[in-house]
Design an enzyme around this catalytic site. Structure first.
Site, PDB file in Angstrom:
ATOM      1  N   ASP A   8       5.076 -33.923  43.058  1.00 36.04           N
ATOM      2  CA  ASP A   8       5.116 -32.726  43.883  1.00 36.04           C
ATOM      3  C   ASP A   8       6.249 -31.863  43.337  1.00 36.04           C
ATOM      4  O   ASP A   8       6.804 -32.156  42.263  1.00 36.04           O
ATOM      5  CB  ASP A   8       5.252 -33.070  45.375  1.00 36.04           C
ATOM      6  CG  ASP A   8       6.602 -33.656  45.759  1.00 36.04           C
ATOM      7  OD1 ASP A   8       7.504 -33.785  44.884  1.00 36.04           O
ATOM      8  OD2 ASP A   8       6.778 -33.991  46.939  1.00 36.04           O
ATOM      9  N   CYS A  65       8.295 -37.822  43.378  1.00 40.93           N
ATOM     10  CA  CYS A  65       8.598 -36.790  44.370  1.00 40.93           C
ATOM     11  C   CYS A  65      10.106 -36.818  44.584  1.00 40.93           C
ATOM     12  O   CYS A  65      10.831 -37.368  43.760  1.00 40.93           O
ATOM     13  CB  CYS A  65       7.811 -36.976  45.660  1.00 40.93           C
ATOM     14  SG  CYS A  65       8.147 -38.470  46.609  1.00 40.93           S
ATOM     15  N   THR A  67      12.072 -38.416  46.835  1.00 36.45           N
ATOM     16  CA  THR A  67      12.591 -39.775  47.012  1.00 36.45           C
ATOM     17  C   THR A  67      11.651 -40.841  46.468  1.00 36.45           C
ATOM     18  O   THR A  67      12.055 -41.983  46.289  1.00 36.45           O
ATOM     19  CB  THR A  67      12.817 -40.087  48.504  1.00 36.45           C
ATOM     20  OG1 THR A  67      11.554 -40.038  49.173  1.00 36.45           O
ATOM     21  CG2 THR A  67      13.808 -39.123  49.134  1.00 36.45           C
ATOM     22  N   HIS A  98       5.417 -59.830  38.742  1.00 39.30           N
ATOM     23  CA  HIS A  98       5.076 -60.624  39.922  1.00 39.30           C
ATOM     24  C   HIS A  98       4.047 -59.975  40.837  1.00 39.30           C
ATOM     25  O   HIS A  98       3.328 -60.677  41.535  1.00 39.30           O
ATOM     26  CB  HIS A  98       6.332 -60.921  40.745  1.00 39.30           C
ATOM     27  CG  HIS A  98       7.300 -61.803  40.034  1.00 39.30           C
ATOM     28  ND1 HIS A  98       8.442 -62.271  40.643  1.00 39.30           N
ATOM     29  CD2 HIS A  98       7.323 -62.300  38.774  1.00 39.30           C
ATOM     30  CE1 HIS A  98       9.109 -63.031  39.785  1.00 39.30           C
ATOM     31  NE2 HIS A  98       8.455 -63.052  38.642  1.00 39.30           N
ATOM     32  N   HIS A 133       1.538 -65.896  40.996  1.00 36.10           N
ATOM     33  CA  HIS A 133       1.552 -64.505  41.464  1.00 36.10           C
ATOM     34  C   HIS A 133       0.122 -63.966  41.643  1.00 36.10           C
ATOM     35  O   HIS A 133      -0.122 -63.166  42.538  1.00 36.10           O
ATOM     36  CB  HIS A 133       2.336 -63.624  40.499  1.00 36.10           C
ATOM     37  CG  HIS A 133       3.714 -64.137  40.241  1.00 36.10           C
ATOM     38  ND1 HIS A 133       4.683 -64.198  41.223  1.00 36.10           N
ATOM     39  CD2 HIS A 133       4.276 -64.636  39.113  1.00 36.10           C
ATOM     40  CE1 HIS A 133       5.788 -64.710  40.708  1.00 36.10           C
ATOM     41  NE2 HIS A 133       5.571 -64.984  39.428  1.00 36.10           N
TER      42      HIS A 133
END
Length: 148
Positions: A8, A65, A67, A98, A133
């Site tokens: 963004d 973005c 954060t 993992h 995993h």
């Protein structure tokens, strides 16, 4: 490997850094925007990347973005997506080894371009370990099949 990348308005500078990194690494990518610094809505960019990954049109996705949180939340609403928000190299490696993450999210307001490049490089070059995993990832896929 083919990667879909988007951001963004809060992640356009790091998106350009990561595109340059992928050019240097010889990784093919599709840039899904945004191409402006005015406010846009992150789901409009996260969901198309996630859908391309989920449909197998690309192998992986990268979202940026401010954060990384909004992009992560939006991408993880798409069935089959395992989007991981990473702001350090160790987490980027482990989420591939993992968790077999298929989308990487980062926040431009949280990390700088140098660290973003290191994180992306680690994530792009690390393979899934499978083994115990894989059993855990299968449990997530089974839940998605029944409930989403």
């Amino acid at each position: 490997m083919k990667v879909a990348i988007a951001s963004d308005h809060g992640g356009i500078h790091i998106r350009e850094e990561i595109k340059q990194l992928m050019d240097e690494m010889g990784i093919e990518y599709i840039d899904l925007g945004c191409n402006c610094e005015t406010s846009v809505d992150y789901p409009d960019y996260a969901i198309p990347v996630a859908e391309k990954v989920a449909r197998g049109e690309v192998d992986r996705g990268i979202l940026i973005c401010g954060t990384g949180i909004g992009m992560t939340i939006a991408a993880n609403k798409v069935k089959g997506i395992r989007c991981a928000l990473c702001h350090d190299v160790y987490s980027a490696k482990l989420t591939r080894q993992h968790n077999d993450s298929n989308i990487l999210a980062m926040g431009e307001r949280v990390i700088g371009p140098g660290l973003a490049r290191e994180i992306a490089k680690a994530w792009l070059t690390t393979e899934f370990e499978g083994g115990r995993h894989a059993r855990r990832i299968e449990k997530i896929s089974e839940y998605e099949s029944k409930h989403l």
